[in-house]
Design an enzyme around this catalytic site. Structure first.
Site, mmCIF file in Angstrom:
data_model
loop_
_atom_site.group_PDB
_atom_site.id
_atom_site.type_symbol
_atom_site.label_atom_id
_atom_site.label_comp_id
_atom_site.label_asym_id
_atom_site.label_seq_id
_atom_site.Cartn_x
_atom_site.Cartn_y
_atom_site.Cartn_z
ATOM 1 N N ASP A 104 -4.150 2.130 -2.168
ATOM 2 C CA ASP A 104 -3.169 2.999 -2.530
ATOM 3 C C ASP A 104 -4.107 4.631 -2.421
ATOM 4 O OD1 ASP A 104 -1.096 1.859 -3.909
ATOM 5 O OD2 ASP A 104 -2.557 1.216 -5.149
ATOM 6 N N SER B 222 -3.178 -3.674 -3.704
ATOM 7 C CA SER B 222 -2.048 -2.941 -2.714
ATOM 8 C C SER B 222 -3.919 -1.850 -2.737
ATOM 9 C CB SER B 222 -1.770 -1.986 -3.855
ATOM 10 O OG SER B 222 -0.977 -1.299 -3.339
ATOM 11 N N SER C 120 0.495 -1.224 0.044
ATOM 12 C CA SER C 120 -0.220 0.249 -0.131
ATOM 13 C C SER C 120 0.935 0.972 -0.093
ATOM 14 C CB SER C 120 -1.186 0.221 1.567
ATOM 15 O OG SER C 120 -1.755 -1.290 1.085
#
Length: 345
Positions: A269, A267, A229
């Site tokens: 983000d 992930s 992340s």
């Protein structure tokens, strides 16, 4: 440890950095860390304060851009809806969100005893990344006292980078990473402003990193799925409207893409962007309010600053974090060491 700029990794751009090349170049912003180090514990908290006053009473305008939403942050939904920040911003590991939220709530109530009784509740703002590859995340080591320590340590001076605070146990692109920051000067309409970014870098597949000169550093570890992340916090003293703040936040993705990131399925983000200009009062005596904001025809300069500072902040996080062993016996090398072993031809 040296920054990416000191190591010759100067991103291609047209904007000059601020005096310290950190988010604290933006007047009034302070940053503090609390780092936890003991058996199996390698984690911490990083605090960002938009100003030194009562954020519940004087709220900076803000916006959120969720690039990929595999995350467990707190408070982003209300920021997206109302366009303001009303607590400091805390960064920590995934399982530290609750402890940091408690610290922010208690801090706000201490300053405003009417919260939740005679006035609205408070929106604690905490963002996270999973540092479990190095830190024993199941230990739930982060406490409200640690969050308070980071808040108390906040200062407007230089920002410590690398494996510090929330960045203690973070990795990126197969290398050790953590906290990084950068800034740019903006000259618009005969006025000068500062744009700063701080990242918590914990993303990117091993072997995917692309340096500004096109080289691809090899961390000498097996490639793995993208399950990390990154939290990107942008700040400026430039007057921007809510819609403009979100458009600027979105350009953080351009900075991440320059590095070789593609925002994988696993992930998280997230970009948070705020301005210290023209904040909103909790109890406004007026039914209507006026707001200064940038004309859209001049916003490209800000977009460029968002991309450049995000890219450089991540590179700083990588360059200033030392080689660190992981919990599974894997070694996360330092990018600065790779650069020494592989000088530019």
């Amino acid at each position: 440890m040296k920054t990416a700029r000191e190591l010759g990794l100067i991103p291609q751009g047209r904007l000059e950095p601020g005096s310290g090349n950190t988010i604290t170049d933006v007047p009034g912003i302070s940053v503090g860390h609390c780092s936890l180090r003991r058996d199996g514990i390698f984690t911490g908290v990083t605090a960002i304060l938009p100003h030194d006053g009562d954020l519940f009473r004087v709220r900076p305008r803000a916006a959120v851009e969720v690039i990929n939403g595999f995350g467990k942050s707190a408070g982003l939904m209300q920021v997206a809806e109302l366009g303001t920040i009303e607590t400091p911003i805390l960064l920590t590991n995934t399982f530290g969100v609750a402890a940091c939220s408690e610290a922010l709530i208690r801090r706000a109530i201490a300053a405003n005893p009417a919260i939740g009784r005679k006035t609205s509740t408070v929106n604690a703002l905490v963002c996270e990344c999973n540092d479990g590859s190095i830190n024993d995340i199941q230990a739930l080591a982060v406490t409200p006292a640690d969050a308070e320590a980071a808040l108390e340590a906040a200062s407007t001076g230089p920002v410590e980078q690398g494996a510090v605070g929330a960045g203690s146990g973070m990795t990126a692109f197969g290398f050790k990473a953590g906290i990084g920051t950068a800034s740019r000067r903006l000259f618009i309409g005969k006025r000068s402003f500062i744009f700063g970014t701080l990242v918590l870098a914990n993303f990117g597949g091993a072997g995917d990193l692309v340096l500004p000169d096109g080289r691809r550093p090899d961390p000498r570890v097996p490639a793995s799925p993208e399950r990390g992340s990154v939290i990107v916090v942008m700040a400026t003293d430039l007057p921007l409207g809510d819609r403009q703040l979100q458009r600027v936040a979105r350009r953080g993705g351009a900075g991440l893409a320059r590095l070789g990131a593609f925002w994988g399925h696993g992930s998280g983000d997230v970009v948070l962007c705020f301005t210290t200009a023209d904040p909103m009062e909790h109890d406004s005596p007026e039914a209507f309010a006026t707001q200064e904001r940038l004309a859209d025809d001049h916003i490209d300069t800000v977009f460029r600053a968002a991309a450049e500072t995000t890219q450089e902040a991540v590179l700083n996080a990588l360059c200033m974090a030392p080689t660190t062993p992981g919990r599974n016996g894997r070694l996360y090398p330092c990018l600065a060491d790779w650069l020494k072993e592989n000088p530019t031809p």
